[in-house]
Write an enzyme that holds these catalytic residues in place. Structure first.
Site, short mmCIF file in Angstrom:
data_model
loop_
_atom_site.label_atom_id
_atom_site.label_comp_id
_atom_site.label_asym_id
_atom_site.label_seq_id
_atom_site.Cartn_x
_atom_site.Cartn_y
_atom_site.Cartn_z
N TYR A 146 36.87 28.28 24.20
CA TYR A 146 38.09 27.84 23.51
C TYR A 146 37.80 26.81 22.43
CZ TYR A 146 41.67 29.99 26.54
OH TYR A 146 42.50 30.86 27.20
N LYS A 195 29.24 34.24 35.22
CA LYS A 195 28.62 35.53 34.87
C LYS A 195 27.13 35.24 34.68
CE LYS A 195 28.81 39.90 33.81
NZ LYS A 195 29.08 40.94 34.83
N ASP A 227 33.52 39.55 37.42
CA ASP A 227 34.02 40.91 37.64
C ASP A 227 34.29 41.17 39.11
OD1 ASP A 227 31.28 40.72 38.03
OD2 ASP A 227 30.77 42.62 37.08
N ASP A 251 41.43 31.21 32.67
CA ASP A 251 42.63 31.76 32.02
C ASP A 251 42.93 33.13 32.60
OD1 ASP A 251 44.73 31.87 30.09
OD2 ASP A 251 43.49 33.27 28.95
N ASP A 255 46.04 34.24 35.73
CA ASP A 255 47.11 35.24 35.58
C ASP A 255 47.07 36.24 36.73
OD1 ASP A 255 47.92 34.05 33.21
OD2 ASP A 255 48.22 35.97 32.18
#
Ligand code: IPM
Ligand code: MN
Length: 364
Positions: A146, A195, A227, A251, A255
């Site tokens: 970001y 990751k 993942d 982020d 959700d």
């Protein structure tokens, strides 16, 4: 005894922000009237409304108003109307992200809870969530992709653009420490998401988290690739307690957390700096498609206010009264259309605010 006067800067913003903030105001009124909560609220522009009025998404006046307050209650920013602007001027980047950076709000806390009595709200099958869901997502909020170097080069044959995922050791350390401390007050289980099979920044993330873990031997740490974490969260959500992640992974995963408890309209969040100063906002966006229709779910905003009382004003009793009133409202099936299983029978945004206010008033 003179009661301390608290100051809250209220930034309604765009889309559904102003509507759901109205419902949080109702809760504040009940706290003032029935719980002798001594508070002063001051409203400031942010995001698209601020661009329209003052030409920029975050004015000096708003920054100073927030600096002079004990905490910030934030609605949401952004919408189609400002989508044509270059991203550095957009409500999201020039408003919200600038505020997060200005106040060094590095720790984003998103509690995701679904009681055993409300399993029907979740889209998951009952046998998967029979134990309910009670996890907390700790997202790093002022670093990573970001805020890393980015650019767009278009004056060539094959235009390109890039964003950089960059993490400093100090940034990982402080968010990891906080996550471990929070885990100590809960079930003492952390899943750190990365990751690290591909990304250098994730390898550093994993190593630093491992180092911090030595300071908290009572907390069980597990690492998971992003993942596989998204999959586990759907297959076995009750197994999670504290989830620790970078800005971008947080982020995404938050959700998903919202979806498994039924709606993005239920998920509150706190964004804190090292001094405990914070900005409190629903995890969902400005939802321009439903703005102005009085159908948005105000619960995430009301629970964000509850988090503000708990984390910044240190009033845990008032905070838990609000949480209980929200839970009771849901138990009585006072629901907006996003979670109501009966589309003929749902309440409007303002009616939910009234119901929760009434339930809260009874607790005084
Ligand atoms: C969130 C939102 C923001 C983010 C947007 C509005 C910039 O999606 O708080 O999750 O990406 O952080
Ligand atoms: Mn988001």
């Amino acid at each position: 005894m003179i009661k301390k006067l608290y100051k809250i800067a209220v930034l309604p913003g765009d889309g559904i922000g102003p509507e759901i903030i109205q419902e949080a105001y109702k809760i504040i009124e009940v706290l003032k009237k029935n719980f002798s909560f001594n508070v002063q609220t001051c409203e400031y522009d942010v995001g698209g409304v601020s661009i329209d009025k003052h030409g920029i998404a975050l004015t000096q006046e708003t920054i100073e108003g927030c600096e002079n307050a004990d905490a910030i209650l934030f609605g949401s920013v952004g919408g189609n109307k400002w989508d044509h602007l270059p991203e550095i001027e957009k409500p999201e980047k020039a408003g919200l992200l600038k505020l997060r950076k200005h106040f060094d709000l590095f720790a984003n806390i998103r509690p995701c809870k679904l009681s055993q009595h409300l399993l029907n709200i979740s889209p998951l099958k009952n046998n998967i969530i029979k134990k309910g869901i009670d996890l907390i997502c700790i997202r790093e909020l002022t670093g990573g992709i970001y805020f890393g170097e980015s650019n767009k080069v278009t004056n060539i044959d094959n235009p390109y653009a890039f964003d950089t995922e960059i993490y400093f050791q100090s940034e990982i350390k402080r968010i990891a420490k906080l996550a471990f401390k929070i885990a100590q007050s809960r079930k003492k289980k952390i899943v750190s998401i990365d990751k690290a099979n591909v990304l250098k920044s994730s390898i550093l993330w994993r190593n630093i988290v491992n180092e911090i873990a030595y300071e908290f031997p009572d907390v069980k740490l597990e690492h998971m690739y992003i993942d596989s974490a998204t999959m586990e969260l759907i297959k076995n959500p009750s197994s999670f307690d504290v989830i620790l992640c970078s800005n971008l992974f947080g982020d995404i995963i938050s959700d998903e957390c919202a979806a498994i408890i039924g709606s993005i309209g239920l998920l509150p969040s706190a964004s804190l700096n090292e001094k405990g100063f914070g900005l409190y906002e629903p995890a969902g966006g400005s939802a321009p498609n439903i703005a102005g229709k009085n159908i948005a779910n105000p619960i995430a905003q009301i629970l964000s206010l509850s988090m503000l009382l708990k984390y910044s004003l240190h009033l845990p009793f008032l905070s838990s009264c609000i949480d209980e009133a929200v839970h009771e409202a849901l138990m009585k099936k006072y629901m907006t259309i996003d979670i109501s299983k009966n589309p003929q029978n749902f309440l409007k945004t303002n009616q939910i605010g009234d119901k929760i206010s009434d339930l809260l008033a009874k607790k005084a």
